[in-house]
Every structure is written in structure tokens, then in C-alpha cells.
Design an enzyme around this catalytic site. Sequence first.
Site, PDB file in Angstrom:
ATOM      1  N   GLU A 263      -3.246  -1.502  -8.921  1.00  0.00           N
ATOM      2  CA  GLU A 263      -2.446  -0.720  -7.995  1.00  0.00           C
ATOM      3  C   GLU A 263      -1.667  -1.664  -7.060  1.00  0.00           C
ATOM      4  O   GLU A 263      -2.218  -2.652  -6.558  1.00  0.00           O
ATOM      5  CB  GLU A 263      -3.361   0.186  -7.172  1.00  0.00           C
ATOM      6  CG  GLU A 263      -2.648   1.030  -6.133  1.00  0.00           C
ATOM      7  CD  GLU A 263      -3.607   1.828  -5.261  1.00  0.00           C
ATOM      8  OE1 GLU A 263      -3.155   2.844  -4.688  1.00  0.00           O
ATOM      9  OE2 GLU A 263      -4.796   1.439  -5.158  1.00  0.00           O
ATOM     10  N   LYS A 338      -0.112   8.952  -8.164  1.00  0.00           N
ATOM     11  CA  LYS A 338      -1.372   9.096  -7.455  1.00  0.00           C
ATOM     12  C   LYS A 338      -1.420  10.511  -6.875  1.00  0.00           C
ATOM     13  O   LYS A 338      -0.534  10.914  -6.114  1.00  0.00           O
ATOM     14  CB  LYS A 338      -1.479   8.047  -6.350  1.00  0.00           C
ATOM     15  CG  LYS A 338      -2.852   7.917  -5.720  1.00  0.00           C
ATOM     16  CD  LYS A 338      -2.884   6.714  -4.773  1.00  0.00           C
ATOM     17  CE  LYS A 338      -4.300   6.409  -4.296  1.00  0.00           C
ATOM     18  NZ  LYS A 338      -4.340   5.186  -3.468  1.00  0.00           N
ATOM     19  N   CYS A 372      -6.764   4.574  -8.187  1.00  0.00           N
ATOM     20  CA  CYS A 372      -7.688   4.236  -7.107  1.00  0.00           C
ATOM     21  C   CYS A 372      -8.442   5.438  -6.530  1.00  0.00           C
ATOM     22  O   CYS A 372      -9.375   5.933  -7.131  1.00  0.00           O
ATOM     23  CB  CYS A 372      -6.934   3.471  -6.021  1.00  0.00           C
ATOM     24  SG  CYS A 372      -8.000   2.580  -4.855  1.00  0.00           S
TER      25      CYS A 372
END
Length: 507
Positions: A263, A338, A372
Amino acid sequence: MEANHVEVRHLTKKDMQELQNACADVYQIDQLNTWDDQTIDALLTRFPDGQICVCVDGKVVGCAFSLIIDYAKFGDEHTYDEITSKMTFANHDPDGDVLYGIEVFIHPDYRGLRLARRLYAVRKELCENLNLRSIMAGGRMPNYSKYAEQLSAKQYIEKVKEKEIYDPVLSFQLANDFFVRKLLKNYLSGDVESMEYATLLEWPNIYYTRSVKLINAPKSEVRIGLVQWQMRSMAGLEDLYEQIEFFVDAVSDYKSDFILFPELFNAPLMAQFHHLNIPETIRKLADYTIPIRDKFIEFAITYNINIITGSMPYVVDDKLYNSGFLCRRDGSWERYDKIHVTPSEKRNWIMTGGDNIKVFDTDCGKVGIMICYDVEFPEYARLLADQGMNILFVPFLTDTQNGYTRVRHCAMARAIENECYVAIAGAVGNLARVNNMDIQYAQSALFTPSDFAFPTTGIKAEATPNSEMSLIVDVNLDLLKALHNHGSVHALKDRRHDLYSLKIIEK
């Protein structure tokens, strides 16, 4: 009965007399004892590879006979005579799609040695090796006559399923991963023990492919490269491209199918905007995203590898997203976002979460990608698993070991509960003159489900913590197929849909 040597092999014509002797002791009803020399010879002539016997100390004591049929010609309403063409076996079709079991028995004196299990294991192996859709059979219910006055045939089957009643055939079939497809009437003429009822049984071959490809076939062994990226000062895009290409080149040299970057791996480029405030800095970094994406597409084609680009800031309609790209080696690409942005991302960068929950098709099967913080939400991963995900890729960026621990343990949990592989890759090191991105902690790894075919720790491989390196690891997708159907537990199948449900909200 003791045994010194047990062998499962193909039946031969030399075995006929021993086979008939065993059959005579099994079937006390003459109508069921049909295996004479002429019948066995016809079966061996039609399909020798499908006829299996088990020998104890050199003596034939059991058998498993089969035919290949085109099941569509018969459907679910059929009789034993129709399948076997009245024991001429003319319906055997080498181009058919189902291995139909027409006989299994073990001599009474040799029961208790679990010989039938060996026969079934070999029959399943035969089905897989022939790439047939399933094994099917009409299963007798020899104990049904004892209960026929109290129970219908359907009720009897349910009682056997619940283990309230034992049936030597049906109980065994259920214990060997067969399921009852339906009840057959007048299946086997003369079977008074079963009242001429039978259960239509099926064992699906999870490795079956409708058409066998000679090239570009789906892969079962997949090689993955994980990049544990060192944050370092970079003068501009060319420095970044050089470092990207180094890893792509190195990992592709090992014939890897995927490479995963972390990321926000391109954060070093923000140093030149250090004089701006934090929201302005991240948006300046977003100006590089499209050129970097195009370079990744070029590398994917040139180095023949599927690239998961980690993530980069990306602006759409003046909204800032944390996005990445799946760049396939055929030149096609797709974007992912995300979904769950962290409180820090909302507060410092004014970042927006995406809203597209989907799996991606690749030449190595279906994959999911979660960035993440996303991996800390089990519902998201379960929705991807329901769409057929086999490998979950998680590019991450964590500054402290506390943050890393959350990502790591949640990723391990996602692998177990969704019966899939989970690959995580992060950045390491310190980054000067970049606000909000100054320290990083990572240990990239590949996690597995927890069952006999996988490492006892659930960890297939892991990198050295906080050191720049690449981690290359193989995963076997066939192990996942076996786990889904024959694992110690079935986390996906055993959900209580009668009590709860999970779905994507359509917008």
C-alpha cells in the site's frame, strides 16, 4: 479375519472363479447373484479399467464394478437393467460423463478390514483420472424390509441419515461422501430385502473440468511473489520505475504468476511537496498514479506476470481514493479501491472509501484484493469468498508493530474462515521529509487455512521483519477444492443460513 497383505488392483479373467465364490457367499438371493463367467467376460471386454478387485493374502475377496455412461440419456428415473443393458453393458460409453457403480461387495469373512473403503478410494481416483463429472450408483437398502411396515422408504432414508437406523449399504455410502439424490422405485428386480427400492447416490468430482484444455488450462499450482518494499528517497518517477522493475524482473525470473506491491509504496515521491499541507501533498502524489499504472501495465506484458500494484492515491470527480490496479499479463487491467479508510486517512487526507465489492478473474482463478484496514472487516472477505475467491491479496502499510499485528492476525483469520490463501505485503524503513509517512513496520507473509493439507501454524512463508526483500511462494488451488468438500470442518458450507445472512446492498 487377519490379513498379512492387502492389494487393490484391476480385475482379470483369471480371477473369475474366486470372484464367483465370494459373490455366492455375499448374495443368498439367486436373483442378485448374476456374476457368471459370461457376464464378467462381457464387462471386462467393454471396460477393463473400470473393474477393480481387492485381494487379501492373494485371494480375491471383493470387487467394485463400473461403467461410463452418458447420464443425460438416462436421467434420474432409471433401473439397474436400463443402466447395464440387462447385463450386456452395451450402454458403456467411453465419451460419457459419469462413472456409474454397478456392483460393490466384500466377502462376509473379510468384513471389518475396511476393504470397501479401499475400493471406494480407488474408484474415486479412477473418476478423477478419467475427468468424469461424478460417480453415481443405485444403492440397495438391504435392511429396509425390516422396517417397511413402520416407515416409508423416504422416512427410512432420513432415519439412516440421522443415524437412528443402520443400513449396511446406505450408511457406508453416506460415510464415504456420497449424498442421496433421490429415491428410486423398482430399481433392482428381485431385491426383496430393499423392497426393490434404491437410493440414487452421487459423489461429485471436484476436479472435473467440462472441457480439457491442451493449452491455457486453469492452473492448480500458482507462484506468488511478495515485495517487502524499502521506503527510500527518490528524485522522481524514473527512480521509482527502476525500483519497481527490479522487483518485477527478479520475481518473474522465478516464473511467478503474481507479484504484490505494498500500500502507498510510492510515498517517497511526496518529499518534493514537503512545503505543502498534508491534504495538498497527497493530492499532488495522485498526479503520478496514471503514469505509474501505465508503467505497471507495460511491465506486466513485458515480464509475463500479473501485477497487483499495491495502492496509490487516486482522484475521481474531485474525490480522493486509495486505489490500486490488477494489471494482467495479457494487457488488461482493473481498478480496486480501499473500502474502509482509516480515521487517520479521513482526518489527514480527506480520503473517501470505495464501494465496489468484487472478485477478479485471472488466468490463475478468482482472486480478491483488500487494502490494509479492509482485512479487519470479516464481512467484506466473506462476500468475496461467496464469489469464489481462492487467493486474497492484501497490500498494507503500517507504521507501528501494533498496527501490523492487527493486519497480520486478521489476515490469518480470513484465511481460516474463508478457506483461502491470504498474501500480505508491506513497506519497511524510515522516510524523511514526508509528513504522516515517516516510519513503517512490516513482515510480509503467505497464510493458509488450518487443516491437514496445510502447515500446522497456518503460515506457508514469511519474510524477515523490517528488511527489504522479496518472498516467493507456491500455493496449490486443488488443496482448497479438497478442503471445501472434505476438510475436517466446512466453515463455508456449515453456515446457518436459516438464522443469518450476508449480502451486498445494491446501490
